[in-house]
Design a protein around this motif. Sequence first.
Motif, PDB file in Angstrom:
ATOM      1  N   THR A 129      38.302 -49.990  37.774  1.00 46.84           N
ATOM      2  CA  THR A 129      38.543 -51.426  37.716  1.00 46.84           C
ATOM      3  C   THR A 129      38.203 -51.982  36.338  1.00 46.84           C
ATOM      4  O   THR A 129      37.492 -51.339  35.547  1.00 46.84           O
ATOM      5  CB  THR A 129      37.698 -52.161  38.769  1.00 46.84           C
ATOM      6  N   GLU A 130      38.694 -53.150  36.048  1.00 47.38           N
ATOM      7  CA  GLU A 130      38.360 -53.829  34.799  1.00 47.38           C
ATOM      8  C   GLU A 130      36.849 -54.047  34.692  1.00 47.38           C
ATOM      9  O   GLU A 130      36.253 -53.888  33.625  1.00 47.38           O
ATOM     10  CB  GLU A 130      39.077 -55.185  34.729  1.00 47.38           C
ATOM     11  N   LYS A 131      36.228 -54.367  35.821  1.00 51.63           N
ATOM     12  CA  LYS A 131      34.788 -54.608  35.846  1.00 51.63           C
ATOM     13  C   LYS A 131      34.025 -53.339  35.498  1.00 51.63           C
ATOM     14  O   LYS A 131      33.063 -53.357  34.718  1.00 51.63           O
ATOM     15  CB  LYS A 131      34.370 -55.130  37.216  1.00 51.63           C
ATOM     16  N   SER A 132      34.457 -52.227  36.065  1.00 49.64           N
ATOM     17  CA  SER A 132      33.824 -50.949  35.762  1.00 49.64           C
ATOM     18  C   SER A 132      34.044 -50.566  34.309  1.00 49.64           C
ATOM     19  O   SER A 132      33.130 -50.058  33.638  1.00 49.64           O
ATOM     20  CB  SER A 132      34.383 -49.860  36.681  1.00 49.64           C
ATOM     21  N   ARG A 133      35.239 -50.813  33.807  1.00 46.92           N
ATOM     22  CA  ARG A 133      35.557 -50.507  32.404  1.00 46.92           C
ATOM     23  C   ARG A 133      34.639 -51.270  31.457  1.00 46.92           C
ATOM     24  O   ARG A 133      34.158 -50.710  30.451  1.00 46.92           O
ATOM     25  CB  ARG A 133      37.024 -50.864  32.122  1.00 46.92           C
ATOM     26  N   ALA A 134      34.361 -52.510  31.748  1.00 50.34           N
ATOM     27  CA  ALA A 134      33.538 -53.346  30.883  1.00 50.34           C
ATOM     28  C   ALA A 134      32.102 -52.842  30.790  1.00 50.34           C
ATOM     29  O   ALA A 134      31.395 -53.113  29.810  1.00 50.34           O
ATOM     30  CB  ALA A 134      33.559 -54.786  31.375  1.00 50.34           C
ATOM     31  N   ARG A 135      31.672 -52.084  31.792  1.00 55.96           N
ATOM     32  CA  ARG A 135      30.297 -51.596  31.813  1.00 55.96           C
ATOM     33  C   ARG A 135      30.130 -50.268  31.060  1.00 55.96           C
ATOM     34  O   ARG A 135      29.005 -49.829  30.836  1.00 55.96           O
ATOM     35  CB  ARG A 135      29.825 -51.392  33.260  1.00 55.96           C
ATOM     36  N   GLN A 136      31.227 -49.634  30.693  1.00 55.51           N
ATOM     37  CA  GLN A 136      31.145 -48.306  30.075  1.00 55.51           C
ATOM     38  C   GLN A 136      30.551 -48.383  28.665  1.00 55.51           C
ATOM     39  O   GLN A 136      30.947 -49.219  27.863  1.00 55.51           O
ATOM     40  CB  GLN A 136      32.525 -47.654  30.008  1.00 55.51           C
ATOM     41  N   GLU A 151      44.951 -47.803  37.442  1.00 52.18           N
ATOM     42  CA  GLU A 151      44.150 -48.318  38.569  1.00 52.18           C
ATOM     43  C   GLU A 151      43.212 -47.256  39.136  1.00 52.18           C
ATOM     44  O   GLU A 151      42.923 -47.217  40.332  1.00 52.18           O
ATOM     45  CB  GLU A 151      45.062 -48.890  39.674  1.00 52.18           C
ATOM     46  N   VAL A 177      42.255 -47.783  33.502  1.00 51.14           N
ATOM     47  CA  VAL A 177      42.457 -49.110  34.102  1.00 51.14           C
ATOM     48  C   VAL A 177      43.934 -49.318  34.411  1.00 51.14           C
ATOM     49  O   VAL A 177      44.303 -49.798  35.493  1.00 51.14           O
ATOM     50  CB  VAL A 177      41.943 -50.225  33.161  1.00 51.14           C
TER      51      VAL A 177
END
Length: 364
Positions: free
Chosen positions: A247-254, A244, A241
């Motif tokens: 994204t933060e959004k993608s990170r939250a889904r991991q 870059e 993240v």
Amino acid sequence: MRINYPRSERDGVMRFVPSGRQFLALIGMGFGVLLLVFLVLYALVKVPTPNEFSTAQATVVTYADGKTEIARVADANRTSIPLSDVPLVVQREVLAAEDRDFYEHGGFSASGIARAAWNNIIGGSTQGGSTITQQYAKNAYLTQDRTLTRKAKELVLSIKLSQTRSKERILEDYLNTIYFGRGAYGIEAASQAYFKIPASKLTGTQGAVLASLIRSPAGYAPETNKDRLRGRWNYVLDAMVAKEWITEKSRARQKFPKIAKRGSGNRLEGDNRFLVDMARRELSALGFSEEEVARGGYRITTTFDQKAMNAARTAVEDKGPQTGVKGLRIGIAAVQPGTGAVLAIYGGDDYLTDQFNNATQGIV
């Protein structure tokens, strides 16, 4: 031209203090010698290919007599693949874990080399180069000695690599040779060892696990240190993240992925593996990494006595209960009075089916 030294115009000890001009001349000579040494090393040091140094050399573990072998530790496996077969997100996760500025710097860290040299001089902890190029160079000179000479070769090779090979080639060679644990050298073997899939099929969450293991395969092994591994996994994704790359959004889904159980992958059946495991733990306590033991070509003489070991096995077979043994664990340890040397242990019937060492881990 006559050199005015000791200086005739001075008295006493001051005669031996060089003038400013003499001091600068000494510095210049020092730099000249260093430059000459660097040029010689640069010409002599060969840039290796992965196949030249990635094959494991057996480490032999023996009984106390130093001759009778308990086992040979050489369970490495490796399959080279092109960088294009490694998903971009996995490449970046390795960079996030090990060398975030890989594509920006010149291939080596001067501060890292200086820190490692200083630690060697004062006898502190050994530290390798921090960049991926330096790590690759370190692997090329992975020997039992930890000397300034080897550090110099690593530095020269790092510079030579950065001058003669593209970043993509260096990263490809690095990914094909770095140790991930479970006897796996290279990301293809690691992908199979931990997820039972080819590297080309790795997801971002799985790649982050493999990237996390590079720093310390034993220290982050999922079998024994899963919480530490999970923490390192989070660190890698947070670094992604920060760069870059996700994204933060993608990170939250991991979500932390499921890791395959470790296969036997070796011939150390029966109770011999308990002896090897104890020897490895002792070496780890002395500062030897799992990779050094797997690749270093050591000959390890233990305190185990073959006759005492056979007697321990016979005692379990002859005197152990034959009925009502469900849940029963039998462990034996024979220690030499005075020295404390462990002459024999019986940790269990078969390490491959149960890794719990009844002799050292059991509680009475």
